[in-house]
Design a protein around this motif. Structure first.
Motif, short mmCIF file in Angstrom:
data_model
loop_
_atom_site.label_atom_id
_atom_site.label_comp_id
_atom_site.label_asym_id
_atom_site.label_seq_id
_atom_site.Cartn_x
_atom_site.Cartn_y
_atom_site.Cartn_z
N ASP A 75 0.80 -1.22 0.00
CA ASP A 75 0.00 0.00 0.00
C ASP A 75 0.84 1.28 0.00
O ASP A 75 0.34 2.34 -0.32
CB ASP A 75 -0.92 0.03 1.22
N GLN A 76 2.09 1.16 0.38
CA GLN A 76 2.97 2.33 0.50
C GLN A 76 3.24 2.97 -0.86
O GLN A 76 3.43 4.17 -0.95
CB GLN A 76 4.29 1.92 1.16
N GLY A 77 3.30 2.19 -1.91
CA GLY A 77 3.67 2.70 -3.22
C GLY A 77 5.16 2.51 -3.44
O GLY A 77 5.96 2.76 -2.55
N TYR A 78 5.50 2.06 -4.62
CA TYR A 78 6.90 1.71 -4.86
C TYR A 78 7.83 2.92 -4.88
O TYR A 78 8.98 2.84 -4.48
CB TYR A 78 7.05 0.88 -6.15
N GLN A 79 7.34 4.08 -5.34
CA GLN A 79 8.21 5.26 -5.38
C GLN A 79 8.56 5.72 -3.96
O GLN A 79 9.70 6.10 -3.69
CB GLN A 79 7.55 6.38 -6.17
N ALA A 80 7.58 5.67 -3.07
CA ALA A 80 7.84 6.03 -1.67
C ALA A 80 8.83 5.05 -1.04
O ALA A 80 9.70 5.45 -0.26
CB ALA A 80 6.53 6.05 -0.89
N LEU A 81 8.71 3.77 -1.39
CA LEU A 81 9.63 2.78 -0.85
C LEU A 81 11.05 2.99 -1.38
O LEU A 81 12.01 2.90 -0.62
CB LEU A 81 9.16 1.36 -1.17
N ILE A 82 11.17 3.31 -2.66
CA ILE A 82 12.50 3.60 -3.22
C ILE A 82 13.10 4.80 -2.49
O ILE A 82 14.28 4.80 -2.12
CB ILE A 82 12.42 3.86 -4.74
N ASN A 83 12.31 5.84 -2.25
CA ASN A 83 12.78 7.03 -1.53
C ASN A 83 13.25 6.65 -0.13
O ASN A 83 14.32 7.09 0.32
CB ASN A 83 11.67 8.07 -1.46
N GLN A 84 12.47 5.83 0.58
CA GLN A 84 12.82 5.41 1.93
C GLN A 84 14.13 4.63 1.94
O GLN A 84 15.00 4.86 2.79
CB GLN A 84 11.69 4.56 2.51
N VAL A 85 14.28 3.70 1.01
CA VAL A 85 15.50 2.88 0.95
C VAL A 85 16.72 3.75 0.66
O VAL A 85 17.78 3.59 1.28
CB VAL A 85 15.34 1.75 -0.09
N LEU A 86 16.58 4.70 -0.27
CA LEU A 86 17.71 5.59 -0.58
C LEU A 86 18.06 6.45 0.64
O LEU A 86 19.25 6.64 0.94
CB LEU A 86 17.37 6.47 -1.78
N ALA A 87 17.06 6.97 1.34
CA ALA A 87 17.33 7.79 2.53
C ALA A 87 18.04 6.98 3.60
O ALA A 87 19.01 7.44 4.20
CB ALA A 87 16.02 8.37 3.06
N GLU A 88 17.58 5.75 3.85
CA GLU A 88 18.21 4.90 4.85
C GLU A 88 19.65 4.59 4.47
O GLU A 88 20.54 4.56 5.32
CB GLU A 88 17.42 3.61 5.03
N TYR A 89 19.90 4.38 3.19
CA TYR A 89 21.26 4.11 2.74
C TYR A 89 22.16 5.32 3.00
O TYR A 89 23.28 5.20 3.51
CB TYR A 89 21.28 3.76 1.25
N ILE A 90 21.64 6.51 2.67
CA ILE A 90 22.43 7.72 2.87
C ILE A 90 22.75 7.93 4.34
O ILE A 90 23.88 8.29 4.71
CB ILE A 90 21.69 8.95 2.29
N TYR A 91 21.77 7.70 5.22
CA TYR A 91 22.01 7.87 6.66
C TYR A 91 23.03 6.87 7.18
O TYR A 91 23.77 7.16 8.12
CB TYR A 91 20.71 7.73 7.45
N ALA A 92 23.10 5.69 6.59
CA ALA A 92 23.98 4.63 7.07
C ALA A 92 25.36 4.64 6.43
O ALA A 92 26.31 4.08 6.99
CB ALA A 92 23.34 3.26 6.84
N HIS A 93 25.50 5.27 5.27
CA HIS A 93 26.77 5.24 4.54
C HIS A 93 27.11 6.64 4.04
O HIS A 93 26.23 7.38 3.63
CB HIS A 93 26.68 4.34 3.31
N GLU A 94 28.37 6.93 4.08
CA GLU A 94 28.79 8.18 3.45
C GLU A 94 29.14 7.87 2.01
O GLU A 94 30.04 7.08 1.74
CB GLU A 94 29.99 8.78 4.16
N VAL A 95 28.41 8.47 1.10
CA VAL A 95 28.66 8.23 -0.32
C VAL A 95 29.87 9.09 -0.74
O VAL A 95 29.90 10.29 -0.49
CB VAL A 95 27.41 8.60 -1.17
N LYS A 96 30.84 8.46 -1.35
CA LYS A 96 32.04 9.17 -1.79
C LYS A 96 32.07 9.23 -3.31
O LYS A 96 31.64 8.31 -3.99
CB LYS A 96 33.29 8.46 -1.27
N ASN A 97 32.56 10.33 -3.83
CA ASN A 97 32.65 10.51 -5.29
C ASN A 97 33.67 9.57 -5.88
O ASN A 97 34.66 9.26 -5.41
CB ASN A 97 33.04 11.94 -5.63
#
Length: 97
Positions: A75-97
């Motif tokens: 029921d959440q919608g796949y776009q909202a889930l993709i957003n949530q997963v990306l946000a959780e990844y960013i909070y857990a990992h520092e993305v380096k160039n």
């Protein structure tokens, strides 16, 4: 005029800290962060405050990725889930160039 920093060099044994497992860290004297605190928090990226809003973007994803998130989202919608997963990844990992 820029501010000068007066803090001293860290005396923390970062090598020991980095080697510790999550279970070995005693968090008993640190209270849980509340929803109200999170709502008042200022999100910063690269030290600059970022607005708490959403922006519409066009994004090409592999078909299997979209199908995976459509299957998992419910029921959440796949776009909202993709957003949530990306946000959780960013909070857990520092993305380096």
């Amino acid at each position: 005029m820029s501010k000068s920093f007066s803090s001293k060099a860290s005396q923390t044994d970062w090598e020991r800290i980095n080697a510790m497992s999550d279970e070995a860290i005693d968090l008993s004297d640190i209270p849980e962060v509340t929803e109200e605190q999170m709502k008042r928090a200022v999100l910063r990226v690269g030290g600059k405050p970022v607005e708490r809003s959403q922006r519409r973007v066009d994004l090409l994803l592999d078909a299997f990725i979209v199908e995976y998130f459509e299957t998992k989202a419910g029921d959440q919608g796949y776009q909202a889930l993709i957003n949530q997963v990306l946000a959780e990844y960013i909070y857990a990992h520092e993305v380096k160039n």
